[in-house]
Design an enzyme around this catalytic site. Structure first.
Site, PDB file in Angstrom:
ATOM      1  N   HIS A  87      10.454  13.456  17.522  1.00 10.40           N
ATOM      2  CA  HIS A  87      10.584  14.117  18.825  1.00 10.40           C
ATOM      3  C   HIS A  87       9.822  13.360  19.923  1.00 10.40           C
ATOM      4  O   HIS A  87      10.340  13.143  21.027  1.00 10.40           O
ATOM      5  CB  HIS A  87      10.038  15.545  18.695  1.00 10.40           C
ATOM      6  CG  HIS A  87      10.432  16.447  19.812  1.00 10.40           C
ATOM      7  ND1 HIS A  87      11.712  16.936  19.964  1.00 10.40           N
ATOM      8  CD2 HIS A  87       9.721  16.952  20.848  1.00 10.40           C
ATOM      9  CE1 HIS A  87      11.761  17.696  21.035  1.00 10.40           C
ATOM     10  NE2 HIS A  87      10.562  17.722  21.595  1.00 10.40           N
ATOM     11  N   TYR A 112       4.042   7.001  38.008  1.00 10.96           N
ATOM     12  CA  TYR A 112       4.120   7.372  36.586  1.00 10.96           C
ATOM     13  C   TYR A 112       2.713   7.641  36.032  1.00 10.96           C
ATOM     14  O   TYR A 112       1.963   6.718  35.731  1.00 10.96           O
ATOM     15  CB  TYR A 112       4.769   6.190  35.871  1.00 10.96           C
ATOM     16  CG  TYR A 112       4.939   6.317  34.373  1.00 10.96           C
ATOM     17  CD1 TYR A 112       6.005   7.026  33.840  1.00 10.96           C
ATOM     18  CD2 TYR A 112       4.059   5.691  33.501  1.00 10.96           C
ATOM     19  CE1 TYR A 112       6.184   7.115  32.473  1.00 10.96           C
ATOM     20  CE2 TYR A 112       4.234   5.779  32.126  1.00 10.96           C
ATOM     21  CZ  TYR A 112       5.297   6.492  31.627  1.00 10.96           C
ATOM     22  OH  TYR A 112       5.476   6.581  30.268  1.00 10.96           O
TER      23      TYR A 112
END
Ligand code: INI
Length: 155
Positions: A87, A112
């Site tokens: 995941h 970011y």
């Protein structure tokens, strides 16, 4: 002629997009980003904090926010921490690509400040302890880029 952004946040409006997932880390990134803005002449009154469920949701909301015309910069703050399944790889890849896409499509900086860490300890280290604060760093880049973009657009 050299064109470079200065680290002056005076009068600039910022949106922080942050995830509630792993908020014990992301709230530290939010505080780091605000600290950076205020230390560089900015005002907390000019900072909107927009919370989304998880890092996967950050790029879409960052794109909508950047297009709103209300801000000089968008700062993305999240924490993706590896678990026992793949995941992590999917979420971290999508949020990274997503923010890059939004930044490339935007007229204002979209920075970011996403921690991608193998362990909780690594994430803590990057949220205001041993390895600095990724939120502070992303805000610093946003301040410089906002000034740079204004200069480039000025006749
Ligand atoms: N979201 C995070 O911000 N960090 C994580 O570590 C994370 N993990 O590991 O699952 C995470 N998942 C949620 C994801 O961002 C979405 O919110 C969810 O998949 C719904 O779209």
């Amino acid at each position: 002629m050299n064109i470079e952004g200065k680290l002056n946040a005076k009068g600039l409006k910022f949106a922080l997009i942050t995830s509630r997932f792993n908020d014990f880390i992301t709230e530290k990134l939010v505080n780091g980003a605000i600290d950076c803005i205020v230390r560089h002449n900015g005002s907390e009154d000019n900072v909107s904090i927009i919370r989304v469920p998880g890092s996967f949701e950050i790029p879409q909301v960052a794109g909508i926010t950047a297009k709103s015309g209300k801000y000089d910069a968008v700062i993305c703050l999240g924490a993706v921490i590896r678990g026992e399944t793949p995941h992590f790889d999917y979420v971290s890849a999508e949020v990274t690509k997503g923010i890059a896409r939004v930044a490339g499509d935007s007229k204002i900086p979209v920075t970011y400040g996403i921690i991608t860490a193998d362990t909780v300890e690594q994430a803590i280290d990057r949220a205001g302890t041993k390895m600095g604060n990724r939120g502070f760093d992303a805000a610093m880049t946003a301040i410089e880029m906002a000034d740079l973009i204004k200069k480039i657009n000025k006749k």
